[in-house]
Design a protein around this motif. Structure first.
Motif, PDB file in Angstrom:
ATOM      1  N   LEU A  28     -80.423  44.261 -42.794  1.00  0.00           N
ATOM      2  CA  LEU A  28     -79.097  44.383 -42.839  1.00  0.00           C
ATOM      3  C   LEU A  28     -78.406  45.617 -43.047  1.00  0.00           C
ATOM      4  O   LEU A  28     -77.366  46.022 -42.674  1.00  0.00           O
ATOM      5  CB  LEU A  28     -78.684  43.540 -43.952  1.00  0.00           C
ATOM      6  N   HIS A  29     -79.523  46.710 -43.255  1.00  0.00           N
ATOM      7  CA  HIS A  29     -78.895  48.054 -43.284  1.00  0.00           C
ATOM      8  C   HIS A  29     -79.907  49.006 -42.451  1.00  0.00           C
ATOM      9  O   HIS A  29     -80.763  49.796 -43.023  1.00  0.00           O
ATOM     10  CB  HIS A  29     -79.068  48.547 -44.706  1.00  0.00           C
ATOM     11  N   ASP A  58     -85.198  47.391 -44.296  1.00  0.00           N
ATOM     12  CA  ASP A  58     -83.906  46.361 -44.680  1.00  0.00           C
ATOM     13  C   ASP A  58     -83.336  45.896 -43.380  1.00  0.00           C
ATOM     14  O   ASP A  58     -82.517  46.790 -42.577  1.00  0.00           O
ATOM     15  CB  ASP A  58     -83.008  47.060 -45.541  1.00  0.00           C
ATOM     16  N   ASN A 109     -88.852  54.307 -43.587  1.00  0.00           N
ATOM     17  CA  ASN A 109     -88.380  54.305 -42.222  1.00  0.00           C
ATOM     18  C   ASN A 109     -89.423  54.586 -41.155  1.00  0.00           C
ATOM     19  O   ASN A 109     -90.506  55.071 -41.671  1.00  0.00           O
ATOM     20  CB  ASN A 109     -87.245  55.541 -42.110  1.00  0.00           C
ATOM     21  N   SER A 167     -85.637  50.591 -40.516  1.00  0.00           N
ATOM     22  CA  SER A 167     -85.739  50.689 -41.915  1.00  0.00           C
ATOM     23  C   SER A 167     -86.381  49.097 -42.022  1.00  0.00           C
ATOM     24  O   SER A 167     -86.478  48.429 -41.398  1.00  0.00           O
ATOM     25  CB  SER A 167     -84.373  50.736 -42.525  1.00  0.00           C
ATOM     26  N   SER A 205     -81.477  49.830 -35.145  1.00  0.00           N
ATOM     27  CA  SER A 205     -79.972  49.406 -35.157  1.00  0.00           C
ATOM     28  C   SER A 205     -79.561  48.493 -34.077  1.00  0.00           C
ATOM     29  O   SER A 205     -78.709  48.034 -33.743  1.00  0.00           O
ATOM     30  CB  SER A 205     -79.192  50.599 -35.192  1.00  0.00           C
TER      31      SER A 205
END
Length: 131
Positions: A78-79, A76, A63, A74, A43
């Motif tokens: 974007l997430h 991804d 993860n 992760s 993040s």
């Protein structure tokens, strides 16, 4: 005065110049396995690229812990992975001990250990200043 260096510097004993070590064939098969590089993002935006054997997608972890900040990362970008609850954050050995024992229990354990050391003559009373 110039010292000559032997021509064998950096080679292993028993290996002729220009030849591979005897156990080289043991590792050559492992080096030929197909691999893939998988990126992970936390993040905070840190990117980590890990190398895995080429496996089906469901066998590669979704993860991974970020080696820079320790947050979950992760695949991804974007997430990012959800952060862990506070009770799952890394705990030191002392944190686990504090969960099991109160301050009073710790004082009793320490007093008992000091008493055993004094009884064996390992720890004289004058060192601690509690005569």
């Amino acid at each position: 005065m110039v010292h000559g260096t032997p021509g064998y510097r950096g080679t292993r004993v028993g290996v002729a110049l220009g030849s591979a070590p005897r156990n080289q064939s043991d590792h050559s098969d492992a080096e030929q396995l197909p691999r893939i590089r998988v990126p992970y993002w936390c993040s905070k935006g840190h990117e980590t690229r890990l190398v895995f054997l080429k496996l089906p997608d469901e066998q590669i972890p979704m993860n991974w812990d970020c080696p820079k900040c320790g947050l979950p990362a992760s695949r991804d970008p974007l997430h990012p992975a959800a952060t862990r609850p506070d009770d799952e954050i890394f705990k030191s050995h002392l944190d686990y001990v504090k969960e099991r024992r109160s301050s009073q229990d710790a004082e009793l354990v320490l007093a008992g250990a000091l008493e055993r050391l004094r009884a064996r003559g390992v720890l004289p009373d004058q060192l601690l200043g509690d005569a």
